[in-house]
Design an enzyme around this catalytic site. Structure first.
Site, PDB file in Angstrom:
ATOM      1  N   HIS A 173       0.666  -1.277  -0.024  1.00  0.00           N
ATOM      2  CA  HIS A 173       0.054   0.062  -0.018  1.00  0.00           C
ATOM      3  C   HIS A 173       0.849   1.115   0.024  1.00  0.00           C
ATOM      4  O   HIS A 173       1.306   1.780   0.979  1.00  0.00           O
ATOM      5  CB  HIS A 173      -0.812  -0.083   1.097  1.00  0.00           C
ATOM      6  CG  HIS A 173      -1.877   0.904   1.179  1.00  0.00           C
ATOM      7  ND1 HIS A 173      -2.268   1.808   2.479  1.00  0.00           N
ATOM      8  CD2 HIS A 173      -2.744   1.703   0.243  1.00  0.00           C
ATOM      9  CE1 HIS A 173      -3.362   2.458   2.041  1.00  0.00           C
ATOM     10  NE2 HIS A 173      -3.676   2.701   0.880  1.00  0.00           N
TER      11      HIS A 173
ATOM     12  N   LYS B  83       0.513   9.819   0.365  1.00  0.00           N
ATOM     13  CA  LYS B  83       1.061   8.936  -0.728  1.00  0.00           C
ATOM     14  C   LYS B  83       0.813   9.928  -1.942  1.00  0.00           C
ATOM     15  O   LYS B  83       1.716  10.001  -3.133  1.00  0.00           O
ATOM     16  CB  LYS B  83       0.294   7.511  -0.777  1.00  0.00           C
ATOM     17  CG  LYS B  83       0.722   6.949   0.473  1.00  0.00           C
ATOM     18  CD  LYS B  83      -0.015   5.205   0.348  1.00  0.00           C
ATOM     19  CE  LYS B  83      -1.347   5.471   0.107  1.00  0.00           C
ATOM     20  NZ  LYS B  83      -2.032   6.032   1.420  1.00  0.00           N
ATOM     21  N   THR B  84      -0.295  10.343  -2.365  1.00  0.00           N
ATOM     22  CA  THR B  84      -0.835  10.542  -3.558  1.00  0.00           C
ATOM     23  C   THR B  84      -0.220  12.182  -3.738  1.00  0.00           C
ATOM     24  O   THR B  84       0.707  12.436  -4.933  1.00  0.00           O
ATOM     25  CB  THR B  84      -2.342  10.812  -3.664  1.00  0.00           C
ATOM     26  OG1 THR B  84      -2.633   9.462  -3.581  1.00  0.00           O
ATOM     27  CG2 THR B  84      -2.584  11.396  -4.937  1.00  0.00           C
TER      28      THR B  84
HETATM   29  P1  ATP Z   1      -5.314   7.743   0.510  1.00  0.00           P
HETATM   30  O1  ATP Z   1      -4.665   6.287   0.832  1.00  0.00           O
HETATM   31  O2  ATP Z   1      -6.528   7.851   1.275  1.00  0.00           O
HETATM   32  O3  ATP Z   1      -5.264   7.899  -0.945  1.00  0.00           O
HETATM   33  P2  ATP Z   1      -2.938   9.265   0.397  1.00  0.00           P
HETATM   34  O4  ATP Z   1      -1.922   8.636   1.469  1.00  0.00           O
HETATM   35  O5  ATP Z   1      -2.672   9.205  -0.887  1.00  0.00           O
HETATM   36  O6  ATP Z   1      -4.421   8.713   1.235  1.00  0.00           O
HETATM   37  P3  ATP Z   1      -3.335  12.188   0.190  1.00  0.00           P
HETATM   38  O7  ATP Z   1      -4.458  12.218  -0.667  1.00  0.00           O
HETATM   39  O8  ATP Z   1      -1.837  12.490  -0.354  1.00  0.00           O
HETATM   40  O9  ATP Z   1      -3.094  10.911   1.300  1.00  0.00           O
HETATM   41  O10 ATP Z   1      -3.464  13.255   1.394  1.00  0.00           O
HETATM   42  C1  ATP Z   1      -2.582  13.858   2.187  1.00  0.00           C
HETATM   43  C2  ATP Z   1      -3.337  15.298   2.505  1.00  0.00           C
HETATM   44  O11 ATP Z   1      -2.816  15.999   3.193  1.00  0.00           O
HETATM   45  C3  ATP Z   1      -3.650  15.905   1.269  1.00  0.00           C
HETATM   46  O12 ATP Z   1      -4.764  16.620   1.255  1.00  0.00           O
HETATM   47  C4  ATP Z   1      -2.573  17.374   1.479  1.00  0.00           C
HETATM   48  O13 ATP Z   1      -2.831  18.415   0.846  1.00  0.00           O
HETATM   49  C5  ATP Z   1      -2.536  17.366   2.707  1.00  0.00           C
HETATM   50  N1  ATP Z   1      -1.235  17.746   3.418  1.00  0.00           N
HETATM   51  C6  ATP Z   1      -1.151  18.933   4.214  1.00  0.00           C
HETATM   52  N2  ATP Z   1       0.357  19.049   4.552  1.00  0.00           N
HETATM   53  C7  ATP Z   1       0.855  17.759   4.212  1.00  0.00           C
HETATM   54  C8  ATP Z   1       2.616  17.411   4.355  1.00  0.00           C
HETATM   55  N3  ATP Z   1       3.282  18.318   4.855  1.00  0.00           N
HETATM   56  N4  ATP Z   1       2.830  16.434   3.605  1.00  0.00           N
HETATM   57  C9  ATP Z   1       1.910  15.768   2.931  1.00  0.00           C
HETATM   58  N5  ATP Z   1       0.478  16.035   2.778  1.00  0.00           N
HETATM   59  C10 ATP Z   1       0.043  17.282   3.356  1.00  0.00           C
HETATM   60 MN    MN Z   2      -3.896   8.121  -2.172  1.00  0.00          MN
END
Ligand code: ATP
Ligand code: MN
Length: 537
Positions: free
Chosen positions: A221, A243-244
């Site tokens: 994941h 991640k995204t």
């Molecule tokens: P999922 O598994 O649900 O898809 P993900 O791991 O892909 O989740 P992201 O979609 O990248 O998570 O979400 C991270 C969120 O946090 C985004 O909305 C991003 O703008 C926000 N954010 C704020 N500050 C940070 C930071 N320092 N680093 C990463 N993301 C941040």
């Molecule tokens: Mn994601």
């Protein structure tokens, strides 16, 4: 035109589905038009299709079942996420669902596949009640060529009908909504929920079962990207940890944003698209994702600025989990095919609302194993008034809800790969600094990006590190592009004693959570656990 061809080649009679019209393999344009005609969507100012998924705007992990039969009884790790259901109920629900689907004036069918590494390719046929769900399937799974479609045989079938509800007392489910996987019948049934993410995570779950057991591929994941020198990076993390966001990097080619496999040769994406969060999205902070919101993209559960078709990305009117799906090539520097070499760097992303873990630290092999098995993040419990305490979550291998096998299997495979290859492992806190949620603030995305870039460029290799108490993490004392005072959480909290208290409490949570794994790991990994007292004062 497309529809006439379709009716000749696709029949769903073997599934008991006899419907008037089957829309097979329609283009994103046609699916978008049909959704609009049916009054199920609107077009945003930048041309994306905006729909509402209905009552459910997120996954429903407690309503996901795996059929317990001769194949799975002793191979699936039965727990709260892998709940057993009898085959009899699966067959009954499949029949009822086929009846429901047969009553619909039309259905949408799409053939796609997963796994960018051809050796592991699985063909997927998705049967949807709605056109927009089928657009999600188009965006997220890989798209076969016309030539490939001529001989396409599905390995797995997804039947998805948001309008079909189970009767829990008769059908063996917990609720009217459900997702049921049968490894024997190679089918996923999704009913009662329109949340599109159930389809992608259903397929992720089956790959997490098949690949490690049958193909010696570690399924993960994580997101992944690759630099100009061919250096691969993977980013593990639970939902909302970045991640995204962090894998979209203008200086590196995107491999994928959520699900990957690690073979003896390298990594590959399972999917053909991304599924990005939209909350508070801005063109400045996340330009690649912002630019992907164009015709063909599917926006879920957003609202417009009143009187316009401009998306209000800050609005949480329907949910905080607003999303957009789009094909991988909507990101300008996506790699095709989505495969790359053995990772040189691994990042474990955690969104620590306790503000305890440092923004970046370098892990030893043993710490890497410890943190992988722990799978920690701490989200803010809720947005309702008064709920402000962060809630620690431990989810093995950063993905427990999607892992049908015992977490030890994935951990063992990662451990072997870390032994075999020269890989740096970093722990990144994308959450709070300067205090816990309530007093501190979320670390700036630009700082997190700068730290990751520095790590990838080797700029943190020969720096001075200091050891953080409790978690005994190696924290760099400087990092290009980041103010040094941001780096050490104990120093950036206004009150070191308050930090110590919070760190001790979190260390306790870690140790308690790890008890169930303690007997299955080496003494070295156990020794990488945090300690409950400040051993440096
Ligand atoms: P999922 O598994 O649900 O898809 P993900 O791991 O892909 O989740 P992201 O979609 O990248 O998570 O979400 C991270 C969120 O946090 C985004 O909305 C991003 O703008 C926000 N954010 C704020 N500050 C940070 C930071 N320092 N680093 C990463 N993301 C941040
Ligand atoms: Mn994601």
């Amino acid at each position: 035109m497309e529809q006439t061809i379709a009716r000749n080649i696709i029949s769903l009679k073997h599934l008991g589905i006899r419907t008037g019209q089957i829309h097979y393999q329609l283009s994103p344009e046609t699916l978008t038009e049909q959704t609009l005609l049916q009054g199920q969507g609107e077009i945003s100012a930048t041309g994306a299709l905006c729909i509402r998924t209905g009552k459910f705007t997120g996954r429903s992990p407690q309503d996901k079942f795996i059929v317990k039969d001769a194949l799975t009884a002793n191979t699936v790790h039965w727990n709260n996420f892998n709940m057993p259901i009898d085959e009899q109920y699966f067959l009954q629900l499949r029949q009822k669902m086929a009846g429901y689907m047969s009553e619909q004036p039309a259905l949408w069918v799409r053939d796609g596949y997963v796994c960018a590494d051809d050796r592991f390719r699985l063909n997927i046929r998705v049967i949807n009640e709605h056109a927009w769900s089928n657009l999600f399937a188009y965006n997220m799974f890989m798209r076969p060529t016309q030539e490939e479609l001529k001989t396409f045989e599905p390995d797995w079938i997804i039947m998805q009908a948001p309008g079909f509800e189970a009767e829990p007392k008769l059908d063996g489910t917990r609720s009217p909504h459900f997702a049921i996987i049968s490894f024997t019948h190679k089918m996923i049934l999704i009913g009662g929920t329109g949340y599109t993410g159930e389809m992608k995570k259903g397929i992720f779950t089956i790959l997490n079962y098949i690949l490690p057991q049958q193909q010696q591929v570690l399924s993960m994941h994580c997101s992944a990207n690759v630099g100009r020198l061919g250096d691969t990076a993977v980013f593990f993390g639970l939902s909302g940890t970045g991640k995204t966001t962090l894998s979209a990097d203008p200086n590196r080619q995107l491999i994928g944003d959520d699900e990957h496999g690690w073979t003896k040769d390298g990594v590959f994406n399972f999917e053909g698209g991304c599924y990005a969060k939209c909350i508070d999205l801005t063109a400045e902070k996340e330009p690649e994702i912002f630019a992907a919101i164009k015709p063909g993209a599917l926006l879920e559960n957003i609202v417009f600025v009143p009187g316009t078709n401009e998306v209000d990305f800050s609005a949480k009117d329907i949910t905080e989990n607003t999303r957009v799906s789009y094909p991988l090539h909507f990101i300008s520097n996506a790699k095709s095919p989505a495969v790359a070499g053995i990772p040189r760097n691994i990042f474990f992303l955690t969104c620590d609302a306790n503000g305890v873990l440092p923004p970046i630290s370098r892990l030893t092999r043993e710490q890497a194993m410890y943190h992988f098995i722990s799978g920690y993040t701490a989200r803010v419990a809720g947005t309702e008034a008064g709920v402000t305490e962060p809630k620690s979550t431990f989810s093995a291998c950063f993905g427990a809800p999607f892992l049908p096998l015992h977490p030890g299997k994935y951990a063992q495979m990662l451990g072997e790969k870390l032994q075999q290859h020269d890989v740096n492992v970093w722990l990144i806190n994308t959450g709070w600094i300067g205090g816990a949620y309530g007093t501190g603030s979320r670390i700036k995305l630009s700082y997190t990006r700068a730290m990751i870039t520095a790590a990838l460029n080797g700029e943190l290799d020969d720096l001075k590190y200091e050891l953080l108490p409790y978690f005994r993490l190696q924290v760099p004392m400087h990092c290009p592009g980041v103010p040094s005072e941001v780096l050490n959480p104990r120093k950036n909290w206004p009150d070191a004693a308050a930090y110590d208290q919070r760190a001790a409490a979190l260390a306790h949570d870690f140790v308690q959570n790890f008890e169930k794994y303690a007997s299955g790991v080496t003494a070295e990994i156990l020794a990488a656990a945090p300690v409950l007292h400040n051993d440096q004062n």
